[in-house]
Write an enzyme that holds these catalytic residues in place. Structure first.
Site, PDB file in Angstrom:
ATOM      1  N   GLY A  46      46.190   7.219   0.793  1.00  0.00           N
ATOM      2  CA  GLY A  46      46.831   6.458   1.852  1.00  0.00           C
ATOM      3  C   GLY A  46      45.941   5.315   2.302  1.00  0.00           C
ATOM      4  N   GLN A  51      42.796  -1.143   7.897  1.00  0.00           N
ATOM      5  CA  GLN A  51      41.674  -0.893   6.977  1.00  0.00           C
ATOM      6  C   GLN A  51      41.385  -2.101   6.081  1.00  0.00           C
ATOM      7  OE1 GLN A  51      43.332   3.167   5.653  1.00  0.00           O
ATOM      8  NE2 GLN A  51      41.115   3.415   5.478  1.00  0.00           N
ATOM      9  N   CYS A  91      38.371   9.529   4.154  1.00  0.00           N
ATOM     10  CA  CYS A  91      39.006   8.247   4.486  1.00  0.00           C
ATOM     11  C   CYS A  91      38.295   7.156   3.692  1.00  0.00           C
ATOM     12  CB  CYS A  91      38.860   7.999   5.987  1.00  0.00           C
ATOM     13  SG  CYS A  91      39.516   6.417   6.531  1.00  0.00           S
ATOM     14  N   LEU A  92      39.066   6.213   3.145  1.00  0.00           N
ATOM     15  CA  LEU A  92      38.467   5.127   2.365  1.00  0.00           C
ATOM     16  C   LEU A  92      37.546   4.266   3.229  1.00  0.00           C
ATOM     17  CD1 LEU A  92      41.524   4.049   0.178  1.00  0.00           C
ATOM     18  CD2 LEU A  92      39.548   5.434  -0.516  1.00  0.00           C
ATOM     19  N   HIS A 133      47.139  11.104   9.504  1.00  0.00           N
ATOM     20  CA  HIS A 133      45.885  10.350   9.354  1.00  0.00           C
ATOM     21  C   HIS A 133      46.149   8.842   9.373  1.00  0.00           C
ATOM     22  CE1 HIS A 133      41.824   9.713   7.277  1.00  0.00           C
ATOM     23  NE2 HIS A 133      42.424   8.553   7.143  1.00  0.00           N
ATOM     24  N   GLU A 134      47.139   8.407   8.579  1.00  0.00           N
ATOM     25  CA  GLU A 134      47.392   6.961   8.458  1.00  0.00           C
ATOM     26  C   GLU A 134      47.972   6.392   9.749  1.00  0.00           C
ATOM     27  OE1 GLU A 134      45.968   5.506   6.124  1.00  0.00           O
ATOM     28  OE2 GLU A 134      45.628   7.262   4.878  1.00  0.00           O
ATOM     29  N   HIS A 137      45.397   5.593  12.239  1.00  0.00           N
ATOM     30  CA  HIS A 137      44.714   4.313  12.006  1.00  0.00           C
ATOM     31  C   HIS A 137      45.372   3.177  12.786  1.00  0.00           C
ATOM     32  CE1 HIS A 137      41.556   4.826   9.035  1.00  0.00           C
ATOM     33  NE2 HIS A 137      42.335   5.514   8.220  1.00  0.00           N
TER      34      HIS A 137
HETATM   35 NI    NI Z   1      41.758   6.710   6.626  1.00  0.00          NI
END
Ligand code: NI
Length: 158
Positions: A46, A51, A91-92, A133-134, A137
């Site tokens: 995701g 991000q 998380c990226l 999670h997304e 963000h």
């Molecule tokens: Ni993330």
């Protein structure tokens, strides 16, 4: 195909609240394509627009093993959650780390797709985790704030 730079923890964009999208302009379409490319390239499940430095309410998710089932969510809102799951999350924007997070085991989300048609997405387990999670963000929330027992390096047991 364009890969965008993924912001990492400490970047102030990641803690800001994103704005709703009112129209899918060519610029937004390009952003969606680039976010999918960036997510697949980074082998994530995701990615949220903040991000990549864009404070708009847009996320892309693909939890399929083949990476061929992208979900595009514009202005997503969690309508319903149920149950609980506790597991590893990464998380990226927090490279090389993971941590234990408790999330709902079921989530139902209302959103718009890339054609601004209203859609509903519901999922359990990994998809429910990714949805929560997304969407976090978009409100400037990172999973590190929800971790039980601290972060650890990916690959370590504890
Ligand atoms: Ni993330």
């Amino acid at each position: 195909m364009a890969i965008r730079n993924i912001r990492t923890i400490g970047d102030s964009t990641l803690t800001k609240k994103s704005k709703e999208i009112t129209e899918v302009t060519p610029k937004i379409k390009l952003l969606i394509e680039d976010m999918l490319d960036t997510m697949y390239e980074a082998q994530g499940v995701g990615l949220a627009a903040p991000q990549v430095g864009i404070l708009k309410r847009l996320v892309v998710i693909d939890v399929s093993p083949e990476g061929d089932s992208p979900i595009i969510l514009i202005n997503p809102v969690i309508m319903e959650t149920g149950g609980e799951q506790t597991g590893e999350e990464g998380c990226l924007s927090v490279p090389g780390k993971s941590g234990t997070v408790t999330r709902p085991n079921y989530a139902k989300v209302k959103a718009f797709n890339e054609n601004m048609e209203e859609i509903t997405v519901e999922g359990t387990e990994l998809l429910a985790r990714a949805l929560c999670h997304e969407i976090d963000h978009l409100d400037g929330v990172l999973y590190v704030d929800k971790v039980i027992g601290g972060l650890h390096k990916v690959g370590e047991d504890d």
